[in-house]
Write a protein that holds these residues in place. Structure first.
Motif, PDB file in Angstrom:
ATOM      1  N   LEU A   1      -7.993   7.503  -4.460  1.00  8.76           N
ATOM      2  CA  LEU A   1      -8.345   7.108  -3.099  1.00  8.76           C
ATOM      3  C   LEU A   1      -9.260   8.136  -2.446  1.00  8.76           C
ATOM      4  CD1 LEU A   1      -7.849   5.003  -0.868  1.00  8.76           C
ATOM      5  CD2 LEU A   1      -5.909   6.385  -0.102  1.00  8.76           C
ATOM      6  N   GLN A   2      -8.926   9.412  -2.611  1.00 10.89           N
ATOM      7  CA  GLN A   2      -9.751  10.475  -2.061  1.00 10.89           C
ATOM      8  C   GLN A   2      -9.320  11.810  -2.680  1.00 10.89           C
ATOM      9  OE1 GLN A   2      -8.539  10.019   2.133  1.00 10.89           O
ATOM     10  NE2 GLN A   2      -7.732  12.089   2.023  1.00 10.89           N
TER      11      GLN A   2
ATOM     12  N   PRO B   1      -6.053  15.285  -6.144  1.00 11.48           N
ATOM     13  CA  PRO B   1      -6.458  13.899  -5.905  1.00 11.48           C
ATOM     14  C   PRO B   1      -5.331  13.070  -5.283  1.00 11.48           C
ATOM     15  CG  PRO B   1      -7.073  14.613  -8.111  1.00 11.48           C
ATOM     16  CD  PRO B   1      -6.177  15.670  -7.572  1.00 11.48           C
ATOM     17  N   LEU B   2      -5.704  12.207  -4.351  1.00 12.03           N
ATOM     18  CA  LEU B   2      -4.762  11.281  -3.725  1.00 12.03           C
ATOM     19  C   LEU B   2      -4.972   9.909  -4.352  1.00 12.03           C
ATOM     20  CD1 LEU B   2      -2.608  10.872  -1.468  1.00 12.03           C
ATOM     21  CD2 LEU B   2      -4.498  10.173   0.024  1.00 12.03           C
ATOM     22  N   LEU B   3      -3.924   9.365  -4.953  1.00 15.37           N
ATOM     23  CA  LEU B   3      -4.012   8.090  -5.643  1.00 15.37           C
ATOM     24  C   LEU B   3      -3.513   6.960  -4.749  1.00 15.37           C
ATOM     25  CD1 LEU B   3      -2.600   9.065  -9.173  1.00 15.37           C
ATOM     26  CD2 LEU B   3      -4.970   9.158  -8.358  1.00 15.37           C
ATOM     27  N   ALA B   4      -4.200   5.823  -4.818  1.00 20.86           N
ATOM     28  CA  ALA B   4      -3.745   4.606  -4.156  1.00 20.86           C
ATOM     29  C   ALA B   4      -2.945   3.796  -5.169  1.00 20.86           C
ATOM     30  CB  ALA B   4      -4.930   3.798  -3.643  1.00 20.86           C
TER      31      ALA B   4
ATOM     32  N   VAL C   1       9.854  -3.781  -2.818  1.00 18.30           N
ATOM     33  CA  VAL C   1       8.828  -3.242  -3.705  1.00 18.30           C
ATOM     34  C   VAL C   1       8.241  -1.963  -3.127  1.00 18.30           C
ATOM     35  CG1 VAL C   1       6.555  -3.698  -4.715  1.00 18.30           C
ATOM     36  CG2 VAL C   1       8.302  -5.483  -4.710  1.00 18.30           C
ATOM     37  N   TYR C   2       8.090  -1.912  -1.825  1.00 21.56           N
ATOM     38  CA  TYR C   2       7.548  -0.711  -1.161  1.00 21.56           C
ATOM     39  C   TYR C   2       8.415   0.518  -1.465  1.00 21.56           C
ATOM     40  CZ  TYR C   2       6.004   2.341   2.684  1.00 21.56           C
ATOM     41  OH  TYR C   2       5.548   3.390   3.426  1.00 21.56           O
ATOM     42  N   PHE C   3       9.715   0.399  -1.261  1.00 15.78           N
ATOM     43  CA  PHE C   3      10.610   1.539  -1.496  1.00 15.78           C
ATOM     44  C   PHE C   3      10.761   1.838  -2.983  1.00 15.78           C
ATOM     45  CE2 PHE C   3      12.395   0.063   2.722  1.00 15.78           C
ATOM     46  CZ  PHE C   3      11.874   1.119   3.439  1.00 15.78           C
ATOM     47  N   ASP C   4      10.819   0.783  -3.804  1.00 16.88           N
ATOM     48  CA  ASP C   4      10.955   1.009  -5.252  1.00 16.88           C
ATOM     49  C   ASP C   4       9.708   1.676  -5.833  1.00 16.88           C
ATOM     50  OD1 ASP C   4      13.456  -0.017  -5.224  1.00 16.88           O
ATOM     51  OD2 ASP C   4      12.966  -1.935  -6.165  1.00 16.88           O
ATOM     52  N   THR C   5       8.553   1.416  -5.249  1.00 14.65           N
ATOM     53  CA  THR C   5       7.324   2.053  -5.720  1.00 14.65           C
ATOM     54  C   THR C   5       7.371   3.555  -5.460  1.00 14.65           C
ATOM     55  OG1 THR C   5       6.058   0.019  -5.322  1.00 14.65           O
ATOM     56  CG2 THR C   5       4.809   2.068  -5.542  1.00 14.65           C
ATOM     57  N   HIS C   6       7.854   3.951  -4.303  1.00 13.97           N
ATOM     58  CA  HIS C   6       8.011   5.380  -4.024  1.00 13.97           C
ATOM     59  C   HIS C   6       8.976   6.035  -5.019  1.00 13.97           C
ATOM     60  CE1 HIS C   6       6.193   4.431  -0.074  1.00 13.97           C
ATOM     61  NE2 HIS C   6       5.859   5.706  -0.063  1.00 13.97           N
ATOM     62  N   LYS C   7      10.066   5.338  -5.319  1.00  9.13           N
ATOM     63  CA  LYS C   7      11.020   5.887  -6.289  1.00  9.13           C
ATOM     64  C   LYS C   7      10.376   6.013  -7.667  1.00  9.13           C
ATOM     65  CE  LYS C   7      15.018   3.849  -3.943  1.00  9.13           C
ATOM     66  NZ  LYS C   7      16.117   2.846  -4.051  1.00  9.13           N
ATOM     67  N   ALA C   8       9.565   5.014  -8.039  1.00  5.02           N
ATOM     68  CA  ALA C   8       8.910   5.043  -9.348  1.00  5.02           C
ATOM     69  C   ALA C   8       7.921   6.200  -9.443  1.00  5.02           C
ATOM     70  CB  ALA C   8       8.197   3.709  -9.600  1.00  5.02           C
TER      71      ALA C   8
ATOM     72  N   ASP D   1       0.829  -1.207   0.000  1.00  4.50           N
ATOM     73  CA  ASP D   1       0.000   0.000   0.000  1.00  4.50           C
ATOM     74  C   ASP D   1       0.862   1.254   0.000  1.00  4.50           C
ATOM     75  OD1 ASP D   1      -2.213  -1.574   0.027  1.00  4.50           O
ATOM     76  OD2 ASP D   1      -2.684  -1.295   2.141  1.00  4.50           O
ATOM     77  N   VAL D   2       0.755   2.029  -1.089  1.00  6.35           N
ATOM     78  CA  VAL D   2       1.473   3.287  -1.229  1.00  6.35           C
ATOM     79  C   VAL D   2       0.489   4.321  -1.762  1.00  6.35           C
ATOM     80  CG1 VAL D   2       3.394   4.474  -2.380  1.00  6.35           C
ATOM     81  CG2 VAL D   2       3.653   2.093  -1.671  1.00  6.35           C
ATOM     82  N   THR D   3       0.690   5.581  -1.412  1.00  5.94           N
ATOM     83  CA  THR D   3      -0.167   6.652  -1.919  1.00  5.94           C
ATOM     84  C   THR D   3       0.670   7.671  -2.679  1.00  5.94           C
ATOM     85  OG1 THR D   3       0.027   7.892   0.152  1.00  5.94           O
ATOM     86  CG2 THR D   3      -1.859   6.397  -0.069  1.00  5.94           C
TER      87      THR D   3
END
Length: 277
Positions: free
Chosen positions: A217-218, A224-227, A240-247, A178-180
């Motif tokens: 998401l909201q 807009p805030l994306l999930a 994957v959590y950290f790489d998603t933030h980098k992406a 879960d990343v926003t």
């Protein structure tokens, strides 16, 4: 203090008692070494059996160690002339405190047996039990040993494990990350979603079978805030959590999206009317 009685004991029975103490220490050292050797041999034999689950094999080795240690203690007590029946009478007269302590241990032991039967987790699973999160290292007789994400060894009583919620992150094939991500007002939401889906799909160890979820998401004053929710195995969760933030940062930067900003609220104050003199 009756020094004469002490001197009489030393001269008549001191040597015999000292030899018994030395013999007991030697027996304890040799016995502990033999118990460790027996546990290692049994553990290796169980490991060679490919059908034997590591959780169960460790549990059986722990039981063997407890039984052999009890036998060793009784043998050493026998060297001092304390028979098994006398030892049982001694324990029975120790009082309610010892009985209560053993009662607590028995509840943990019984819970451990149920955990072996129910198998809510195995050695190597990443779980949350008794309010503690970590990788299962051992399911022992009285407690479950975990290695926490910050590399700390934590032991949780089996009764506490069984009486609370057990969360196993390793049972299913995929785990959701879960990343926003927030975009500024005026940015094309559909374009941002498509760009993120393409970027997240290229992250190593992200599931190709379970596509990532990227949705609104909201709504916030900044935009807009994306999930952003890719799926991966629990072993690769943090990567994957950290790489998603980098992406997200890389994708939004390449697209030239402006940073979200809080809109300024302007307030016009009406001056009070001037009263005539």
């Amino acid at each position: 203090m009756n020094t004469e009685a002490i001197w009489t004991f030393i001269t008549t029975q001191g040597v015999d008692f000292g030899l018994k103490v030395i013999g007991a220490l030697i027996a304890w050292g040799i016995g502990r070494w033999l118990i460790g050797l027996a546990q290692r041999l049994v553990g290796k034999a169980l490991e060679r059996g490919k059908r034997m689950d590591p959780t169960l094999s460790n549990y059986l080795v722990s039981i063997l160690g407890v039984v052999l240690n009890i036998v060793l203690i009784l043998a050493i007590l026998d060297m001092f002339g304390i028979r098994t029946t006398s030892f049982a009478v001694l324990l029975a007269g120790a009082g309610l405190a010892i009985g209560t302590a053993w009662g607590g241990l028995l509840t943990h032991f019984a819970a451990g047996v149920f955990l072996q039967v129910l198998r809510p987790y195995r050695v190597g699973d990443f779980v949350t039990v008794g309010g503690v999160t970590g990788t299962v290292r051992e399911l022992g007789l009285f407690g479950t040993t975990l290695i926490s994400p910050d590399n700390t060894v934590v032991t949780v009583g089996n009764n506490k494990v069984l009486s609370e919620t057990i969360q196993n992150f390793s049972t299913l094939q995929w785990r959701r990350v879960d990343v926003t991500a927030k975009i500024a007002n005026g940015v094309d939401v559909g374009d941002a979603i498509q760009r993120l889906k393409a970027a997240v799909s290229e992250i190593p160890n992200v599931s190709k079978e379970q596509p990532a979820d990227v949705e609104i998401l909201q709504f916030t004053p900044e935009g807009p805030l994306l999930a952003v929710r890719p799926y991966t195995h629990t072993d690769h969760y943090w990567q994957v959590y950290f790489d998603t933030h980098k992406a997200i940062v890389k994708t939004f930067g390449a697209a030239g999206y402006p940073p979200p900003e809080t809109p300024l609220v302007q307030r016009h104050l009406t001056p009070p009317p001037i009263k005539p003199a």
